[in-house]
Scaffold this motif. Structure first.
Motif, PDB file in Angstrom:
ATOM      1  N   UNK A 363       0.844  -1.192   0.000  1.00  0.00           N
ATOM      2  CA  UNK A 363       0.000   0.000   0.000  1.00  0.00           C
ATOM      3  C   UNK A 363       0.884   1.248   0.000  1.00  0.00           C
ATOM      4  N   UNK A 364       0.671   2.137  -0.963  1.00  0.00           N
ATOM      5  CA  UNK A 364       1.508   3.327  -1.108  1.00  0.00           C
ATOM      6  C   UNK A 364       1.544   4.156   0.170  1.00  0.00           C
ATOM      7  N   UNK A 365       0.409   4.300   0.846  1.00  0.00           N
ATOM      8  CA  UNK A 365       0.330   5.181   2.012  1.00  0.00           C
ATOM      9  C   UNK A 365       1.065   4.638   3.227  1.00  0.00           C
ATOM     10  N   UNK A 366       1.506   3.369   3.167  1.00  0.00           N
ATOM     11  CA  UNK A 366       2.289   2.799   4.270  1.00  0.00           C
ATOM     12  C   UNK A 366       3.782   3.072   4.098  1.00  0.00           C
ATOM     13  N   UNK A 367       4.178   3.634   2.957  1.00  0.00           N
ATOM     14  CA  UNK A 367       5.585   3.910   2.684  1.00  0.00           C
ATOM     15  C   UNK A 367       5.935   5.294   3.237  1.00  0.00           C
ATOM     16  N   UNK A 368       7.011   5.412   4.022  1.00  0.00           N
ATOM     17  CA  UNK A 368       7.392   6.711   4.594  1.00  0.00           C
ATOM     18  C   UNK A 368       7.523   7.796   3.529  1.00  0.00           C
ATOM     19  N   UNK A 369       6.878   8.934   3.780  1.00  0.00           N
ATOM     20  CA  UNK A 369       6.925  10.051   2.848  1.00  0.00           C
ATOM     21  C   UNK A 369       5.784  10.078   1.857  1.00  0.00           C
ATOM     22  N   UNK A 370       4.957   9.014   1.854  1.00  0.00           N
ATOM     23  CA  UNK A 370       3.863   8.939   0.878  1.00  0.00           C
ATOM     24  C   UNK A 370       2.513   8.711   1.560  1.00  0.00           C
ATOM     25  N   UNK A 371       2.409   9.155   2.807  1.00  0.00           N
ATOM     26  CA  UNK A 371       1.161   8.987   3.556  1.00  0.00           C
ATOM     27  C   UNK A 371       0.005   9.690   2.858  1.00  0.00           C
ATOM     28  N   UNK A 372       0.287  10.826   2.220  1.00  0.00           N
ATOM     29  CA  UNK A 372      -0.748  11.603   1.534  1.00  0.00           C
ATOM     30  C   UNK A 372      -0.757  11.365   0.021  1.00  0.00           C
ATOM     31  N   UNK A 373      -0.099  10.319  -0.415  1.00  0.00           N
ATOM     32  CA  UNK A 373      -0.069  10.013  -1.844  1.00  0.00           C
ATOM     33  C   UNK A 373       1.160  10.581  -2.523  1.00  0.00           C
ATOM     34  N   UNK A 374       1.090  10.713  -3.833  1.00  0.00           N
ATOM     35  CA  UNK A 374       2.238  11.174  -4.636  1.00  0.00           C
ATOM     36  C   UNK A 374       2.131  12.675  -4.877  1.00  0.00           C
ATOM     37  N   UNK A 375       3.185  13.392  -4.521  1.00  0.00           N
ATOM     38  CA  UNK A 375       3.260  14.833  -4.785  1.00  0.00           C
ATOM     39  C   UNK A 375       4.017  15.031  -6.092  1.00  0.00           C
ATOM     40  N   UNK A 376       3.272  15.162  -7.201  1.00  0.00           N
ATOM     41  CA  UNK A 376       3.909  15.234  -8.510  1.00  0.00           C
ATOM     42  C   UNK A 376       4.737  16.498  -8.678  1.00  0.00           C
ATOM     43  N   UNK A 377       4.304  17.575  -8.059  1.00  0.00           N
ATOM     44  CA  UNK A 377       5.056  18.816  -8.141  1.00  0.00           C
ATOM     45  C   UNK A 377       6.416  18.657  -7.473  1.00  0.00           C
ATOM     46  N   UNK A 378       6.422  17.966  -6.345  1.00  0.00           N
ATOM     47  CA  UNK A 378       7.665  17.717  -5.623  1.00  0.00           C
ATOM     48  C   UNK A 378       8.580  16.814  -6.435  1.00  0.00           C
ATOM     49  N   UNK A 379       7.987  15.814  -7.070  1.00  0.00           N
ATOM     50  CA  UNK A 379       8.783  14.892  -7.876  1.00  0.00           C
ATOM     51  C   UNK A 379       9.502  15.615  -9.009  1.00  0.00           C
TER      52      UNK A 379
END
Length: 472
Positions: A363-379
């Protein structure tokens, strides 16, 4: 030039004796279809255009005497189909009657049998082959008149003709449309019927404009300028193979008219662009979409290009896929590697032998730093080279003349201030991947100095010293 004086011989006596040459002449063609294909070939192969169009212009349709009822007998049962005309003209020759054939009697049955031949047993296959050859003996290149389209399709064909052949600079008269209907589709209708059909298309919401010079399709799904932008996007996408690029461009050109298509072909050559050779790209995209939708892991070989300029396996990966990201004209798979315990960004054109796994994806939200999903702008701003290390705050000074390039790489969410110690410089603070920043700072070494963190500054210093030794 093919002439048709022979048809007059049969007006008085359809049972008169025919010569073999007469029989050959009656194997007539659906010339509208054939001429359309020749014109298409002339567009595809400009170097052969003169020769192909010479053939095109000298073809005479042997169907016309029967279609126009210049010759008719009751045995033709009101049809000008070859299946009725041949037995009517040669009633004493049963070999020219399609009804006497075994297995196949028309084009539909031929297509159906041909499709089944792939699964037939040898004996059955030989029987089918013989039946098809007998059908061919009668046919001898003739296109059955049933392939001529009924007039009820004229409405949609007129719309397609306007779409293919017209624009503001190339309006079509009713005579032009009538000629295209007959040549391309074998449909013969009156000018009044063409006018009625154009009115119906307008009532249906098709954006057709009419003026004294003729009618043309005004509104399209895409403007030509928009199609050119899309074509440019395909051309510069290095992850798409040359073959797929050509197919995509052909389909994009099909959204406009023939004038646009010829213009594009004069400008672009797909083979002049650096493209991947990985033919599995689009298959992998579909597989990744399925895996993301079903929340499954995928496995694949990750490759590097060798000195032979071909892909060679460098590692085997099993990951949880989350997103496909287009970055720096490359497609990347964003996924979590359970083995390494971090997020990875793998170039899609480097992936081969991909398959779905039965294991559920993390599950993506269990990965540290991705609790709120993917920040495409940050990427896009923090990972200019798609490294997977954790972004950090990085401070550097840069020449004021490259501020526009800094913004291009890192976006607008960065801090830029004048450098009080040097009026020709600015101070910049970004949040970015240290690994990516090391490469970026090396690229702009003449214009940029990283101030912090100290460990990154030291890494850049060592890299510069190492590089300097190679040029001493």
């Amino acid at each position: 030039m093919i002439y048709l004086p022979w048809y007059l011989l049969y007006i008085k006596s359809p049972r008169a004796r025919r010569t073999p040459e007469d029989k050959l002449a009656i194997s007539y063609y659906n010339m509208g279809f054939e001429k359309g294909r020749i014109r298409g070939l002339a567009e595809l192969y400009p170097d052969l255009r003169e020769h192909l169009m010479n053939i095109h212009d000298h073809i005479q349709d042997l169907m016309i005497p029967f279609q126009k009822k210049w010759y008719y007998c009751r045995a033709m049962q009101g049809s000008y189909s070859i299946k009725y005309v041949l037995p009517a003209l040669f009633p004493d020759d049963p070999t020219l009657d399609y009804h006497n054939l075994d297995g196949v009697h028309n084009g539909g049955e031929v297509s159906e049998m041909f499709a089944k031949m792939a699964t037939m047993q040898p004996k059955e296959l030989e029987t089918a082959r013989g039946q098809l050859l007998k059908y061919q003996d009668i046919h001898k290149g003739a296109e059955p008149m049933e392939s001529f389209e009924p007039k009820k399709l004229a409405l949609i064909r007129i719309w397609q003709i306007l779409k293919e052949y017209s624009d503001y600079d190339h309006p079509l008269t009713q005579d032009d449309i009538a000629q295209h209907l007959e040549n391309d589709y074998g449909i013969v209708i009156e000018r009044k019927a063409i006018s009625r059909n154009i009115s119906l298309l307008k009532e249906a919401g098709i954006d057709i404009e009419s003026r004294r010079a003729g009618s043309y399709l005004e509104g399209r799904d895409f403007e030509d300028s928009e199609l050119k932008l899309l074509i440019d996007g395909v051309l510069c996408s290095k992850h798409i193979t040359a073959k797929h690029s050509k197919d995509l461009i052909d389909r994009l050109c099909g959204l406009s008219n023939k004038y646009f298509r010829s213009h594009v072909k004069n400008i672009y050559s797909v083979n002049d662009w650096s493209k991947t050779d990985n033919q599995a790209l689009f298959f992998n995209i579909e597989l990744i979409d399925t895996a993301i939708d079903q929340k499954l892991r995928v496995a694949y070989d990750y490759n590097k290009i060798g000195i032979d300029k071909k892909l060679h396996k460098s590692s085997y990966q099993v990951v949880s896929p989350y997103q496909l990201i287009l970055h720096n004209q490359r497609y990347y798979l964003m996924a979590y590697s359970e083995y390494w315990g971090n997020m990875v960004f793998h170039r899609l054109d480097r992936i081969t032998n991909m398959k779905l796994m039965e294991e559920k994806a993390t599950d993506l939200q269990t990965i540290p730093g991705y609790k709120n999903g993917i920040d495409y702008k940050k990427l896009s701003s923090a990972m200019p080279y798609m490294y997977s290390d954790e972004p950090e705050r990085i401070d550097f000074v840069a020449d004021a003349g490259i501020v526009d390039q800094i913004v291009d790489w890192f976006g607008n969410d960065i801090r830029i201030a004048p450098n009080s110690e040097n009026e020709n410089q600015v101070k910049v603070s970004v949040v970015a991947s240290p690994n990516a920043m090391e490469h970026w700072a090396m690229q702009y070494a003449n214009y940029v100095e990283v101030l912090s963190p100290d460990c990154l500054r030291e890494r850049i210093r060592n890299s510069l010293l190492s590089g300097l030794k190679k040029y001493n």
